[in-house]
Design an enzyme around this catalytic site. Structure first.
Site, PDB file in Angstrom:
ATOM      1  N   GLY A 187      -3.461   3.390  -1.775  1.00  0.00           N
ATOM      2  CA  GLY A 187      -2.673   4.604  -1.568  1.00  0.00           C
ATOM      3  C   GLY A 187      -3.555   5.840  -1.619  1.00  0.00           C
ATOM      4  CB  ALA A 246       2.854   4.838  -9.766  1.00  0.00           C
ATOM      5  CE  LYS A 294       0.934   0.012  -8.174  1.00  0.00           C
ATOM      6  NZ  LYS A 294       0.531   1.022  -7.171  1.00  0.00           N
ATOM      7  N   GLY A 295       4.389   0.032  -4.674  1.00  0.00           N
ATOM      8  CA  GLY A 295       4.522  -0.780  -3.472  1.00  0.00           C
ATOM      9  C   GLY A 295       4.823  -0.001  -2.215  1.00  0.00           C
ATOM     10  CD  GLU A 301      -1.090  -1.239  -5.452  1.00  0.00           C
ATOM     11  OE1 GLU A 301      -1.673  -0.264  -4.970  1.00  0.00           O
ATOM     12  OE2 GLU A 301       0.143  -1.353  -5.452  1.00  0.00           O
ATOM     13  CE  LYS A 340       4.058   9.807  -5.484  1.00  0.00           C
ATOM     14  NZ  LYS A 340       2.750   9.186  -5.536  1.00  0.00           N
TER      15      LYS A 340
HETATM   16  C1  5RP Z   1       0.600   0.965  -2.899  1.00  0.00           C
HETATM   17  C2  5RP Z   1       1.139   1.764  -4.018  1.00  0.00           C
HETATM   18  C3  5RP Z   1       0.693   3.182  -4.121  1.00  0.00           C
HETATM   19  O1  5RP Z   1      -0.072   3.327  -5.263  1.00  0.00           O
HETATM   20  C4  5RP Z   1       1.907   4.059  -4.187  1.00  0.00           C
HETATM   21  O2  5RP Z   1       2.695   3.866  -3.026  1.00  0.00           O
HETATM   22  C5  5RP Z   1       1.524   5.543  -4.301  1.00  0.00           C
HETATM   23  O3  5RP Z   1       0.852   5.944  -3.139  1.00  0.00           O
HETATM   24  P1  5RP Z   1       0.327   7.442  -2.978  1.00  0.00           P
HETATM   25  O4  5RP Z   1      -0.715   7.662  -4.005  1.00  0.00           O
HETATM   26  O5  5RP Z   1      -0.200   7.492  -1.565  1.00  0.00           O
HETATM   27  O6  5RP Z   1       1.516   8.361  -3.167  1.00  0.00           O
HETATM   28  O7  5RP Z   1       1.876   1.302  -4.850  1.00  0.00           O
HETATM   29  O8  5RP Z   1       1.156  -0.322  -2.902  1.00  0.00           O
END
Ligand code: 5RP
Length: 230
Positions: A30, A88, A99-100, A108, A126
């Site tokens: 991410g 996250a 997450k995800g 992860e 978040k």
């Molecule tokens: C990937 C994740 C990422 O850590 C989550 O979606 C946060 O992403 P970002 O830092 O781009 O906001 O879980 O599977």
């Protein structure tokens, strides 16, 4: 750089201070984790850190690491990691996570569990009081079982969808060759019970509920970085 990006970067730079020379580091996926990976590469280049290697949780994390000059290793070679740094989608006051969003949840969670310390980096947007408000729970499923799991999850969720990609027709295929379901359960009051229920469905590989895993969360804000500890 927008303010949100700046707060992500600030959190990542603080988290990298958890890394010492000689560490093997789990590399989350991410945009926020990418700032941490880039900072680790920079610390190696400038000599602030030496002999650091990363275990990537996705092709994206591996590619950011390669570009940053951060050497990679595998979980086979290093089944125990000193620390993992990861982003996250939501974080609650008990440091439970969803997450995800980037679809890398399974690797992860493995890397988070393999690490002595699991450090999460997020922007302040978040942080939530209750997980699941305005946020789906990603669930990785075996392609063979996806319609069945979709039906089962749909009996409990407000809605559930097979994640479909952009830049490719049809379902998103994870780095593990699986599909992803995004399930909206609304506010999640009993996250542990929901996680256990989801994992009891045959064909579910992993869920995006990361409960009791995070040790430290660095939260980037406009004023600075908050450090939340379990
Ligand atoms: C990937 C994740 C990422 O850590 C989550 O979606 C946060 O992403 P970002 O830092 O781009 O906001 O879980 O599977």
């Amino acid at each position: 750089m927008s303010w949100v990006e700046e707060t992500k970067r600030r959190a990542a730079l603080e988290a990298v201070k958890e890394v010492r020379s000689g560490f093997v580091v789990g590399l989350g996926s991410g945009s926020t984790a990418a700032y941490a990976i880039q900072a680790l590469g920079e610390a190696l280049r400038s000599g602030v850190l030496q002999d650091v290697m990363g275990v990537p949780t996705s092709y994206q994390a591996a590619s950011v690491a390669l570009e940053a000059g951060l050497p990679l290793t595998t979980l086979d070679e290093n089944p125990r990691l000193d620390v993992a740094i990861d982003g996250a989608d939501q974080v609650d006051a008990s440091l439970n996570l969803i997450k995800g969003g980037g679809g890398a949840l399974t690797r992860e969670k493995v890397v988070a569990s393999a690490a002595d310390r699991y450090v999460v980096v997020v922007d302040e947007g978040k942080l939530v009081e209750v997980l699941g408000v305005g946020q789906v729970v990603p669930v990785e499923v075996l392609p063979f079982a996806s319609a069945f799991v979709l039906r089962r999850v749909g009996e409990r969720a407000r809605s559930v969808h097979l994640r479909v990609g952009s830049g490719k027709v049809g379902p998103v295929v994870t780095d593990n060759g699986n599909f992803l379901l995004d399930a909206d359960f609304g506010p999640i009051e009993e996250a542990g019970e929901l996680e256990a229920w989801l994992r009891s469905i045959p064909g579910v590989v992993e869920t995006g509920l990361f409960l009791g895993l995070a040790d430290i969360v660095y939260v980037g804000t406009r004023k600075g970085v908050r450090r939340l500890v379990k």
